[in-house]
Design a protein around this motif. Structure first.
Motif, mmCIF file in Angstrom:
data_model
loop_
_atom_site.group_PDB
_atom_site.id
_atom_site.type_symbol
_atom_site.label_atom_id
_atom_site.label_comp_id
_atom_site.label_asym_id
_atom_site.label_seq_id
_atom_site.Cartn_x
_atom_site.Cartn_y
_atom_site.Cartn_z
ATOM 1 N N GLY A 9 0.832 -1.191 0.000
ATOM 2 C CA GLY A 9 0.000 0.000 0.000
ATOM 3 C C GLY A 9 0.866 1.241 0.000
ATOM 4 O O GLY A 9 1.992 1.234 -0.473
ATOM 5 N N GLY A 10 0.330 2.313 0.557
ATOM 6 C CA GLY A 10 1.056 3.572 0.576
ATOM 7 C C GLY A 10 0.330 4.612 -0.251
ATOM 8 O O GLY A 10 -0.894 4.592 -0.362
ATOM 9 N N SER A 11 1.096 5.518 -0.847
ATOM 10 C CA SER A 11 0.516 6.617 -1.614
ATOM 11 C C SER A 11 0.904 6.520 -3.078
ATOM 12 O O SER A 11 2.003 6.071 -3.401
ATOM 13 C CB SER A 11 0.993 7.955 -1.055
ATOM 14 N N ASP A 86 -10.231 5.122 -5.074
ATOM 15 C CA ASP A 86 -9.689 3.873 -4.540
ATOM 16 C C ASP A 86 -9.074 4.079 -3.151
ATOM 17 O O ASP A 86 -8.685 3.103 -2.491
ATOM 18 C CB ASP A 86 -8.617 3.303 -5.470
ATOM 19 N N THR A 87 -8.969 5.316 -2.714
ATOM 20 C CA THR A 87 -8.419 5.613 -1.396
ATOM 21 C C THR A 87 -9.247 4.963 -0.313
ATOM 22 O O THR A 87 -10.466 5.174 -0.228
ATOM 23 C CB THR A 87 -8.356 7.129 -1.165
ATOM 24 N N ALA A 88 -8.591 4.130 0.519
ATOM 25 C CA ALA A 88 -9.297 3.392 1.565
ATOM 26 C C ALA A 88 -8.293 2.582 2.365
ATOM 27 O O ALA A 88 -7.125 2.457 1.978
ATOM 28 C CB ALA A 88 -10.332 2.445 0.958
ATOM 29 N N MET A 89 -8.770 2.021 3.469
ATOM 30 C CA MET A 89 -8.012 1.004 4.185
ATOM 31 C C MET A 89 -8.378 -0.331 3.538
ATOM 32 O O MET A 89 -9.572 -0.655 3.409
ATOM 33 C CB MET A 89 -8.393 0.976 5.663
ATOM 34 N N TYR A 90 -7.374 -1.073 3.130
ATOM 35 C CA TYR A 90 -7.593 -2.357 2.473
ATOM 36 C C TYR A 90 -7.312 -3.493 3.457
ATOM 37 O O TYR A 90 -6.291 -3.488 4.146
ATOM 38 C CB TYR A 90 -6.688 -2.477 1.249
ATOM 39 N N TYR A 91 -8.225 -4.462 3.473
ATOM 40 C CA TYR A 91 -8.115 -5.597 4.379
ATOM 41 C C TYR A 91 -8.075 -6.914 3.608
ATOM 42 O O TYR A 91 -8.849 -7.103 2.658
ATOM 43 C CB TYR A 91 -9.319 -5.641 5.319
ATOM 44 N N CYS A 92 -7.189 -7.818 4.023
ATOM 45 C CA CYS A 92 -7.249 -9.157 3.476
ATOM 46 C C CYS A 92 -8.084 -10.028 4.411
ATOM 47 O O CYS A 92 -8.147 -9.772 5.625
ATOM 48 C CB CYS A 92 -5.861 -9.752 3.270
ATOM 49 N N THR A 119 -3.655 5.442 -0.434
ATOM 50 C CA THR A 119 -4.087 6.823 -0.669
ATOM 51 C C THR A 119 -3.700 7.217 -2.084
ATOM 52 O O THR A 119 -2.535 7.125 -2.457
ATOM 53 C CB THR A 119 -3.444 7.776 0.332
ATOM 54 N N VAL A 120 -4.680 7.643 -2.857
ATOM 55 C CA VAL A 120 -4.456 8.029 -4.246
ATOM 56 C C VAL A 120 -4.801 9.506 -4.401
ATOM 57 O O VAL A 120 -5.926 9.917 -4.108
ATOM 58 C CB VAL A 120 -5.303 7.178 -5.207
ATOM 59 N N SER A 121 -3.848 10.264 -4.871
ATOM 60 C CA SER A 121 -4.070 11.693 -5.064
ATOM 61 C C SER A 121 -4.347 12.005 -6.528
ATOM 62 O O SER A 121 -3.843 11.323 -7.422
ATOM 63 C CB SER A 121 -2.855 12.481 -4.588
ATOM 64 N N ALA A 122 -5.110 13.053 -6.734
ATOM 65 C CA ALA A 122 -5.501 13.415 -8.106
ATOM 66 C C ALA A 122 -4.337 14.024 -8.868
ATOM 67 O O ALA A 122 -3.404 14.567 -8.272
ATOM 68 C CB ALA A 122 -6.674 14.386 -8.061
#
Length: 122
Positions: A9-11, A86-92, A119-122
């Motif tokens: 993950g990350g940015s 798509d910005t969110a906390m992702y869980y497996c 985190t996805v920035s425009a």
């Protein structure tokens, strides 16, 4: 006891790519990725069963790829063409029922990892 540890993950900027990994201990069948944005309910992203059949939500289909490597007890989510939404906390997750796998229902999965922020920035 089933344990899942997510990493990655990350940015990224819009249009970029990121990869999530999840190591699973104590379980080898149905696996999945879910996400939760602030103020929203948790939603299914992708699932993969023991036969490696993938299923995707409409919002990520064609952009994300779920895979697994049972020799490494691992699951991955390659995320391409990322968008700010798509910005969110992702869980497996692991242990999903057949309905949970087919319909990507979060309430049908008993085992969860701790989450990885994307985190996805425009």
């Amino acid at each position: 006891q089933v344990q899942l540890v997510a990493s990655g993950g990350g940015s990224a900027q819009s249009g970029g790519s990121l990869r999530l990994s999840c190591v699973i201990d104590g379980y080898t069948s149905n696996l999945g990725w879910f996400r939760q944005a602030p103020g929203k309910e948790r939603e299914g992203v992708a699932t993969i069963d023991k036969a490696e059949t993938p299923r995707y939500s409409d919002s990520v289909k064609g952009r994300f790829i779920i895979s697994r490597d049972d020799a490494k007890s691992a699951m991955y989510l390659q995320m391409n063409s990322l968008r700010p939404e798509d910005t969110a906390m992702y869980y497996c997750a692991a242990g999903g029922s057949p309905v949970g796998v087919r319909d990507l229902r979060p309430d049908a999965w008993p085992y969860w990892g701790q989450g990885a922020q994307v985190t996805v920035s425009a």
